[in-house]
Design an enzyme around this catalytic site. Structure first.
Site, PDB file in Angstrom:
ATOM      1  N   LYS A 179      21.802  26.504  14.506  1.00 29.09           N
ATOM      2  CA  LYS A 179      22.148  25.805  13.272  1.00 29.09           C
ATOM      3  C   LYS A 179      20.924  25.795  12.382  1.00 29.09           C
ATOM      4  CE  LYS A 179      21.800  21.372  12.785  1.00 29.09           C
ATOM      5  NZ  LYS A 179      21.927  19.904  12.812  1.00 29.09           N
ATOM      6  N   TRP A 214      29.167  19.248  14.281  1.00 24.87           N
ATOM      7  CA  TRP A 214      29.518  17.821  14.342  1.00 24.87           C
ATOM      8  C   TRP A 214      28.449  16.913  13.745  1.00 24.87           C
ATOM      9  CZ3 TRP A 214      29.969  20.553  19.179  1.00 24.87           C
ATOM     10  CH2 TRP A 214      31.252  21.020  19.423  1.00 24.87           C
ATOM     11  N   HIS A 215      27.609  17.421  12.876  1.00 26.26           N
ATOM     12  CA  HIS A 215      26.578  16.605  12.241  1.00 26.26           C
ATOM     13  C   HIS A 215      26.914  16.427  10.755  1.00 26.26           C
ATOM     14  CE1 HIS A 215      23.579  18.138  15.539  1.00 26.26           C
ATOM     15  NE2 HIS A 215      24.504  17.317  16.007  1.00 26.26           N
ATOM     16  N   TYR A 216      28.092  15.866  10.500  1.00 28.50           N
ATOM     17  CA  TYR A 216      28.526  15.662   9.117  1.00 28.50           C
ATOM     18  C   TYR A 216      27.578  14.709   8.401  1.00 28.50           C
ATOM     19  CZ  TYR A 216      32.675  16.756  11.919  1.00 28.50           C
ATOM     20  OH  TYR A 216      33.547  17.297  12.824  1.00 28.50           O
ATOM     21  N   HIS A 217      27.367  14.941   7.142  1.00 26.99           N
ATOM     22  CA  HIS A 217      26.483  14.062   6.386  1.00 26.99           C
ATOM     23  C   HIS A 217      26.774  14.193   4.893  1.00 26.99           C
ATOM     24  CE1 HIS A 217      24.506  18.000   6.544  1.00 26.99           C
ATOM     25  NE2 HIS A 217      23.905  17.689   5.411  1.00 26.99           N
TER      26      HIS A 217
END
Length: 228
Positions: free
Chosen positions: A68, A165-168
């Site tokens: 990522k 899965w690291h929404y921001h």
């Protein structure tokens, strides 16, 4: 609203290994992070194969190489699905790789995974076919044979795009919350989570969020003590 796209590949191992947690393999330029995992389940393709859902002695183990990058230029959107029903999920669009810089970072990361697979250590996880030739047994879309072909690698990135899965970015400081993480326009409500980030950390943000929660919590306690 943004999300860090995940790139990588799943390789079926020819021998069983114990599952492992995420291991950092390396950090490249442009804040590209490469990680590896040994797991009985793939994470880059949907578990549509029936044998993967059966816990048996022949369940395969996967060597998973994923990556990522922390700085995402592709902008998504977040808007309400209903102005009256709070139970209806919002409409979210991440628009992965809509910005050429993000696609370029994916190409760099995939090529580095390709370089990793060319090392002597990786020879151990190759599988021999009926003709006697040895190679990697990929699950899902295999890595392009010619990683020097930019178009082929870009197409691979788009075909295998997935979330980390690291929404921001849904409640960014200065737009939805103020500098004290109070929701602007509401007196007694704070938001302290990844949605307040304008940029997601390169690796799992859990430690960052725990530190942020403690920082804000101590500030709240101090404010209450000052009022007394």
């Amino acid at each position: 609203m943004s999300d860090n796209p995940r790139f990588g590949t799943n390789i079926i191992l020819p021998f069983p290994v114990l599952p492992s947690s995420v291991k950092v393999v390396g950090i490249l330029q442009d804040n590209i992070y490469i990680q590896s995992i040994a797991s009985p389940f793939p994470i880059l393709v949907p578990p549509i194969f029936s044998f993967l859902t059966q816990v048996t002695s022949i369940t395969p183990t996967f060597a998973i190489f994923v990556g990522k990058f922390s700085e995402v230029h592709s902008e998504g959107s977040l808007r309400l699905n209903s102005s009256t029903n709070v139970k209806r999920s919002p409409i979210v669009r991440f628009n992965y790789y809509s910005h050429p810089d993000d696609l370029g970072r994916c190409v760099k990361g995939v090529r580095k995974i390709g370089d990793l697979l060319k090392t002597k250590t990786m020879e151990k996880i190759k599988t021999q076919n009926l003709e006697g030739n040895k190679g990697f047994e990929f699950l899902g879309v295999p890595l392009p044979e010619n990683l020097g072909n930019v178009s082929a690698v870009e197409e691979y990135c788009k075909k295998t795009e997935s979330t980390y899965w690291h929404y921001h970015g849904g409640c960014v400081v200065g737009k939805v919350v103020d500098g004290n993480y109070k929701v602007i326009g509401i007196k007694n409500l704070r938001i302290v989570d990844g949605s307040t980030f304008s940029e997601s950390p390169g690796t799992n943000p859990m430690a960052t969020l725990m530190m942020l929660g403690r920082y804000v919590g101590l500030k709240v306690l101090q404010e209450r003590l000052n009022l007394n």
